[in-house]
Design a protein around this motif. Structure first.
Motif, PDB file in Angstrom:
ATOM      1  N   GLU A  43      58.696  10.514  16.713  1.00  0.00           N
ATOM      2  CA  GLU A  43      58.118  11.808  17.087  1.00  0.00           C
ATOM      3  C   GLU A  43      56.711  11.636  17.665  1.00  0.00           C
ATOM      4  OE1 GLU A  43      59.451  15.072  17.002  1.00  0.00           O
ATOM      5  OE2 GLU A  43      61.213  13.779  16.887  1.00  0.00           O
ATOM      6  N   ARG A  44      55.997  10.630  17.147  1.00  0.00           N
ATOM      7  CA  ARG A  44      54.606  10.416  17.586  1.00  0.00           C
ATOM      8  C   ARG A  44      54.532   9.859  19.000  1.00  0.00           C
ATOM      9  NH1 ARG A  44      52.454   7.423  12.462  1.00  0.00           N
ATOM     10  NH2 ARG A  44      51.092   6.393  13.938  1.00  0.00           N
ATOM     11  N   LEU A  45      55.671   9.410  19.535  1.00  0.00           N
ATOM     12  CA  LEU A  45      55.684   8.791  20.863  1.00  0.00           C
ATOM     13  C   LEU A  45      56.003   9.798  21.972  1.00  0.00           C
ATOM     14  CD1 LEU A  45      57.622   5.521  19.964  1.00  0.00           C
ATOM     15  CD2 LEU A  45      55.147   5.898  19.945  1.00  0.00           C
ATOM     16  N   LYS A  46      56.393  11.012  21.587  1.00  0.00           N
ATOM     17  CA  LYS A  46      56.783  12.004  22.590  1.00  0.00           C
ATOM     18  C   LYS A  46      55.602  12.364  23.490  1.00  0.00           C
ATOM     19  CE  LYS A  46      60.806  13.970  20.407  1.00  0.00           C
ATOM     20  NZ  LYS A  46      61.444  15.115  19.776  1.00  0.00           N
ATOM     21  N   GLY A  47      55.818  12.249  24.782  1.00  0.00           N
ATOM     22  CA  GLY A  47      54.772  12.604  25.747  1.00  0.00           C
ATOM     23  C   GLY A  47      53.729  11.524  25.943  1.00  0.00           C
ATOM     24  N   VAL A  48      53.846  10.437  25.175  1.00  0.00           N
ATOM     25  CA  VAL A  48      52.855   9.346  25.252  1.00  0.00           C
ATOM     26  C   VAL A  48      53.356   8.297  26.255  1.00  0.00           C
ATOM     27  CG1 VAL A  48      51.652   7.581  23.912  1.00  0.00           C
ATOM     28  CG2 VAL A  48      52.248   9.764  22.837  1.00  0.00           C
ATOM     29  N   GLY A  49      52.505   7.856  27.154  1.00  0.00           N
ATOM     30  CA  GLY A  49      52.878   6.895  28.198  1.00  0.00           C
ATOM     31  C   GLY A  49      53.353   5.558  27.645  1.00  0.00           C
ATOM     32  N   ARG A  50      53.917   4.719  28.530  1.00  0.00           N
ATOM     33  CA  ARG A  50      54.581   3.491  28.099  1.00  0.00           C
ATOM     34  C   ARG A  50      53.649   2.542  27.342  1.00  0.00           C
ATOM     35  NH1 ARG A  50      57.553   0.483  32.786  1.00  0.00           N
ATOM     36  NH2 ARG A  50      58.301   2.615  33.065  1.00  0.00           N
ATOM     37  N   MET A  51      52.488   2.193  27.929  1.00  0.00           N
ATOM     38  CA  MET A  51      51.617   1.217  27.270  1.00  0.00           C
ATOM     39  C   MET A  51      50.969   1.797  26.016  1.00  0.00           C
ATOM     40  SD  MET A  51      52.267  -1.506  28.660  1.00  0.00           S
ATOM     41  CE  MET A  51      51.209  -2.828  28.171  1.00  0.00           C
ATOM     42  N   SER A 117      56.539   9.924  32.531  1.00  0.00           N
ATOM     43  CA  SER A 117      57.495   8.819  32.720  1.00  0.00           C
ATOM     44  C   SER A 117      57.525   8.315  34.157  1.00  0.00           C
ATOM     45  CB  SER A 117      58.894   9.280  32.325  1.00  0.00           C
ATOM     46  OG  SER A 117      59.834   8.293  32.709  1.00  0.00           O
ATOM     47  N   LYS A 118      57.440   6.999  34.295  1.00  0.00           N
ATOM     48  CA  LYS A 118      57.567   6.386  35.622  1.00  0.00           C
ATOM     49  C   LYS A 118      59.005   6.456  36.114  1.00  0.00           C
ATOM     50  CE  LYS A 118      53.573   3.408  35.212  1.00  0.00           C
ATOM     51  NZ  LYS A 118      53.003   2.093  35.025  1.00  0.00           N
ATOM     52  N   VAL A 143      46.025   8.260  36.757  1.00  0.00           N
ATOM     53  CA  VAL A 143      45.324   7.212  35.990  1.00  0.00           C
ATOM     54  C   VAL A 143      45.327   7.584  34.505  1.00  0.00           C
ATOM     55  CG1 VAL A 143      43.110   6.037  35.678  1.00  0.00           C
ATOM     56  CG2 VAL A 143      43.872   6.676  37.989  1.00  0.00           C
ATOM     57  N   ASN A 144      45.063   8.846  34.228  1.00  0.00           N
ATOM     58  CA  ASN A 144      44.888   9.282  32.835  1.00  0.00           C
ATOM     59  C   ASN A 144      46.107  10.036  32.310  1.00  0.00           C
ATOM     60  OD1 ASN A 144      42.026   8.451  32.805  1.00  0.00           O
ATOM     61  ND2 ASN A 144      41.838  10.081  34.332  1.00  0.00           N
ATOM     62  N   GLY A 145      46.568   9.627  31.138  1.00  0.00           N
ATOM     63  CA  GLY A 145      47.728  10.294  30.527  1.00  0.00           C
ATOM     64  C   GLY A 145      47.341  11.612  29.869  1.00  0.00           C
ATOM     65  N   LYS A 146      48.367  12.418  29.521  1.00  0.00           N
ATOM     66  CA  LYS A 146      48.142  13.644  28.753  1.00  0.00           C
ATOM     67  C   LYS A 146      47.495  13.239  27.426  1.00  0.00           C
ATOM     68  CE  LYS A 146      52.441  15.323  30.821  1.00  0.00           C
ATOM     69  NZ  LYS A 146      53.855  15.657  30.660  1.00  0.00           N
ATOM     70  N   PRO A 147      46.535  13.928  26.877  1.00  0.00           N
ATOM     71  CA  PRO A 147      46.102  15.309  27.142  1.00  0.00           C
ATOM     72  C   PRO A 147      45.084  15.475  28.278  1.00  0.00           C
ATOM     73  CG  PRO A 147      44.900  14.468  25.260  1.00  0.00           C
ATOM     74  CD  PRO A 147      45.864  13.387  25.687  1.00  0.00           C
ATOM     75  N   ASP A 148      44.756  14.410  29.006  1.00  0.00           N
ATOM     76  CA  ASP A 148      43.888  14.586  30.170  1.00  0.00           C
ATOM     77  C   ASP A 148      44.596  15.554  31.140  1.00  0.00           C
ATOM     78  OD1 ASP A 148      41.451  12.914  31.609  1.00  0.00           O
ATOM     79  OD2 ASP A 148      42.894  13.742  33.037  1.00  0.00           O
ATOM     80  N   PRO A 149      43.837  16.435  31.785  1.00  0.00           N
ATOM     81  CA  PRO A 149      44.482  17.420  32.669  1.00  0.00           C
ATOM     82  C   PRO A 149      44.955  16.860  34.014  1.00  0.00           C
ATOM     83  CG  PRO A 149      42.102  17.706  32.709  1.00  0.00           C
ATOM     84  CD  PRO A 149      42.392  16.684  31.637  1.00  0.00           C
TER      85      PRO A 149
END
Ligand code: BG6
Ligand code: MG
Length: 217
Positions: A43-51, A117-118, A143-149
């Motif tokens: 659940e903690r990985l949802k919306g979080v980029g690959r690296m 997701s790529k 460049v910046n993942g969520k939560p960055d806008p």
């Protein structure tokens, strides 16, 4: 809410459920490294980029890798994930997803995708809905993942629409934050007790009603 001109949708957890495939591929990676992850951790990985996901998993397992090893593990995980999603089709659309996109278009508004997701463009193609988006922004373009806008702002810019005339749709806490940080109205998909920053929360796109969000002349 100002006069709305566009909707910007997240992909995973909103339009289709790829979390189950990510989980299988991450679980294999963890097992290669000698530990396990469970559904609760996933659940903690949802919306979080690959690296960023890989770093959370390694931290969880107490494993330290070099940057080179991380690149290799992430590439292998992605190869396995790509194999798992190869058989996706329109049957993998979440209930109401196609109808929601068509209703937005039918109301004369624009649609964009903003996905961490790529693999997003390939997934849209498998789902048969690429042509329902005016523009697509995936993790290759930011460049910046969520939560960055950044990702939602880029989607608005590519549509040529001001962010405050956009509504973002997201299932992840970091995604809702990204929408709010971009200055957009946020529709959360899921639990209102979790998505506390969302302006409105629905269970899924099967409950989506475009008329609730647009001002008619
Ligand atoms: C997000 C998913 O949409 O994309 C995450 O919610 C995933 O679980 C992330 O890690 C990155 O996906 P990909 O396909 O680029 O590895
Ligand atoms: Mg999501």
């Amino acid at each position: 809410m100002s006069q709305i001109q566009a909707f910007v949708f997240d992909l995973d957890g909103v339009i289709t459920d790829t979390a189950k495939f990510h989980f299988i591929a991450w679980q294999k990676l963890a097992q290669r490294l000698g530990f396990d992850i469970d559904h609760e951790f996933n659940e903690r990985l949802k919306g979080v980029g690959r690296m960023d996901s890989l770093n959370l998993i390694l931290q969880h397992g107490g494993v330290i890798l070099t940057d080179e090893q991380k690149d290799k593990e992430a590439a292998q995980k992605n190869d396995e994930y790509v194999e798992l999603i190869a058989d996706m089709s329109a049957a993998d659309l979440l209930p109401g997803a196609r109808e929601a996109l068509e209703s937005v278009r039918g109301a004369g508004l624009k649609t964009a995708l903003a996905s961490a997701s790529k693999n997003a463009p390939a997934i849209l193609a498998r789902l048969g809905i690429s042509d329902l988006f005016d523009t697509v922004v995936d993790a290759n373009l930011v460049v910046n993942g969520k939560p960055d806008p950044e990702i939602f702002l880029k989607a608005a810019a590519q549509l040529g629409v001001s962010p405050n005339a956009c509504i973002g749709v997201e299932d992840a806490v970091a995604g809702v934050q990204s929408i709010k940080n971009a200055g957009m109205y946020a529709i959360g998909i899921g639990d209102a007790r979790v998505l506390t920053r969302a302006d409105a929360v629905i269970d899924g796109l099967h409950q989506f009603d475009v008329n609730r969000f647009i001002v008619k002349d």
